[in-house]
Design a protein around this motif. Structure first.
Motif, short mmCIF file in Angstrom:
data_model
loop_
_atom_site.label_atom_id
_atom_site.label_comp_id
_atom_site.label_asym_id
_atom_site.label_seq_id
_atom_site.Cartn_x
_atom_site.Cartn_y
_atom_site.Cartn_z
N UNK A 107 0.84 -1.20 0.00
CA UNK A 107 0.00 0.00 0.00
C UNK A 107 0.87 1.26 0.00
N UNK A 108 1.92 1.24 0.83
CA UNK A 108 2.81 2.40 0.88
C UNK A 108 3.60 2.55 -0.42
N UNK A 109 3.95 1.40 -1.00
CA UNK A 109 4.65 1.45 -2.29
C UNK A 109 3.78 2.07 -3.36
N UNK A 143 12.30 4.07 -4.95
CA UNK A 143 13.75 3.93 -5.15
C UNK A 143 14.08 3.13 -6.41
N UNK A 144 13.07 2.83 -7.20
CA UNK A 144 13.30 2.15 -8.47
C UNK A 144 14.21 2.98 -9.38
N UNK A 167 17.56 1.75 -8.84
CA UNK A 167 17.73 0.42 -9.46
C UNK A 167 17.98 0.57 -10.96
N UNK A 168 17.24 1.50 -11.60
CA UNK A 168 17.48 1.73 -13.03
C UNK A 168 18.91 2.24 -13.27
N UNK A 169 19.38 3.08 -12.34
CA UNK A 169 20.76 3.56 -12.45
C UNK A 169 21.74 2.40 -12.36
N UNK A 170 21.52 1.53 -11.41
CA UNK A 170 22.40 0.36 -11.26
C UNK A 170 22.35 -0.53 -12.50
#
Ligand code: NDP
Length: 480
Positions: free
Chosen positions: A432-434, A441-442, A445-448
């Motif tokens: 729910x919070x997501x 913070x995705x 993750x895309x940066x990584x």
């Protein structure tokens, strides 16, 4: 040929379904691989209606009027394939083969294709409600063609459970749609049961209530919006005392929860569709953890450290905390259903089915294990279009979660602090919070991903795909 419908496979489910069919005026052809089951059914219940027992598949098929309609109720998997083939060899094009077992929907898609090519209609039909439901009115989820529904529909409607005056059966969609929806039904059932179990644990270990007291709490909850079959039977299970020892029976039951696979399929399918069904997944994993006997014994021996599980709630705050648990259960339940319906939606897109979610909610109101008051509001939310994007956005449920939210957070926080596992409560809250997070913070993750795999990323301030030359001086960005 005298029977208008036949049942193949006369174990618990098949024999009860055959009796239900006979009770509603059908003449029911009967066949089982081992004849003793057929004999037993005839001996014990033969007088309840019109049955035509057969010793061979050929006789069974010959006893059916056209278009011949046979419901298979045997073990899912290879036995079902074997029986389909035997039937198809004896039947004629135009006949209808129904699989009422708990088949995996991809098997149903495959079988439907094969059987259709041979000129038959094939209907994979989810049947819920266990033995009792099969006898007195199950909730049924048939797939297959519209044409086969024309023949089968009236028969299924006659034996289905009735909720608010309507039979709990509807044509779900083509080929495997019925078994897909039945699969998700079972997944939701896993989540419902896990949420109830977490509530129980919080009261038992957390508050120190005994099973009888907790049974009364569930009995009271059953008069609220949580009213449902599973809450009702929970109270009964907790009230049960062992005849031998006089102790609460629940205390004597080994705490390893079994499973037969439909929950796992729901999660596997959700993973392949990339739909987060966190409540259902945690429920499946929790059963898995419960049954990891070796690791749990070792953990007990090693005395893995942590709080005892007592929630340290003063006596005068207990009642308020029990209310918190009820709210947490309700909010988490809403999330689990929202996720389950998301999976059905995604499945419908992937496999090209037109599934009416409001109708699915309606046929789950009676006969099946997850039957509940709550499904009335769920079906209304889909009917009105308010839940088109997610059940969570329908005003009724949005408000319900708003009202439950503080309680939900208190329960999850307290459980984490004092050491009671609440995987389904907490993952539902995180989901729910997501969902409501404007930024996740995705981005990192895309940066990584771009760093190690040149997977590219989108920018918030420009369209297109970009790649940073991470290893080069000045780390220039290029449009990919
Ligand atoms: P079982 O799943 O225990 O299956 C037993 C039946 O399958 C018997 O009739 C048996 O025949 C037959 N069978 C097994 N192997 C073969 C084979 N190779 N060829 C022919 N027949 C075979 O029975 P249930 O009644 O519990 O369930 C029937 C179906 O309904 C299953 O798919 C189950 O998953 C599903 N279901 C069950 C529910 C429940 O609560 N039990 C709820 C909803 C669905 P024989 O007597 O000759 O061994």
């Amino acid at each position: 040929a005298t029977a208008n419908i036949g049942v193949i496979g006369l174990a618990a489910m098949g024999s009860n379904l055959a009796r239900n069919l006979a009770h509603h005026g059908n003449t029911v052809a009967l066949y089982n691989r081992h004849y003793d089951r057929t004999e037993k059914l005839m001996a014990e219940h033969g007088s309840e209606g019109k049955f035509v027992p057969s010793k061979t598949v050929e006789e069974f098929v010959a006893s059916l009027s056209k278009p011949r309609t046979a419901i298979i109720m045997v073990k899912a998997g290879a036995p079902t394939d074997a029986v389909i083939n035997e039937l198809a060899d004896a039947m004629e094009p135009g006949d209808i083969i129904v699989d009422g077992g708990n088949s995996y929907f991809m098997d149903t898609i495959r079988r439907e294709k094969d059987i259709r090519a041979r000129g038959f209609h094939y209907v994979g039909c989810g049947v819920s409600g266990g033995e009792e439901g099969a006898l007195n009115g199950p909730s049924m989820m048939p797939g297959g063609t519209e044409e086969s529904w024309q023949t089968l529909g009236p028969i299924l409607k006659s034996i289905a459970a009735v909720a608010e005056g309507e039979p709990c059966v509807t044509h779900i969609g083509e080929n495997g749609a019925g078994h897909f929806v039945k699969m998700v039904h079972n997944g939701i059932e896993y989540a419902d049961m896990q949420l109830i179990a977490e509530s129980y644990d919080l009261m038992r270990r957390g508050l120190g209530l005994d099973p009888g007291e907790i049974a009364d709490v569930f009995g009271q909850w059953n008069t609220t919006e949580l009213n449902s079959y599973l809450i009702e039977i929970t109270a009964e299970v907790l009230h049960q005392t062992d005849a031998k020892t006089g102790k609460p029976l629940v205390d004597l039951i080994v705490d390893h929860a079994g499973m037969k696979g439909t929950g796992t399929w729901t999660v596997q399918t959700a993973l392949s569709l990339a739909i987060p069904v966190t409540g259902i997944a945690e429920a499946v994993f929790a059963r898995g953890l419960s049954s990891q006997a070796e690791q749990r014994e070792e953990a007990a021996k090693q005395q893995l450290t942590g709080p005892s599980g007592s929630l340290d709630i003063p006596a005068d705050e207990r009642e308020a905390f029990i209310e918190d648990i009820r709210h947490a259960l309700y909010a988490s339940k809403i999330v689990a259903y929202a996720q389950g319906f998301d999976e059905i939606n995604a499945g419908a897109k992937e496999y090209d089915w037109k599934i009416d979610l409001a109708a699915v909610a309606r046929i789950w109101r009676g006969g099946c294990i997850i039957r509940a008051q709550f499904l009335n509001v769920v079906s209304d939310a889909f009917e009105s279009g308010e839940a088109n994007v997610s059940l969570l956005f329908a005003p009724y449920f949005k408000t319900a979660i708003e009202e439950a939210q503080e309680s939900w957070r208190r329960v999850v926080a307290r459980a984490a602090t004092y050491g009671i596992p609440v995987p389904a409560f907490s993952s539902s809250l995180s989901y729910y919070d997501g969902l409501r997070s404007k930024r996740l913070p995705a981005a990192l993750i895309q940066g990584q991903r771009d760093f190690f795999g040149a997977h590219t990323y989108g920018r918030v301030d420009a369209s297109g795909a970009f790649h940073t030359l991470w290893a080069e001086d000045g780390r220039p960005e290029i449009e990919a």
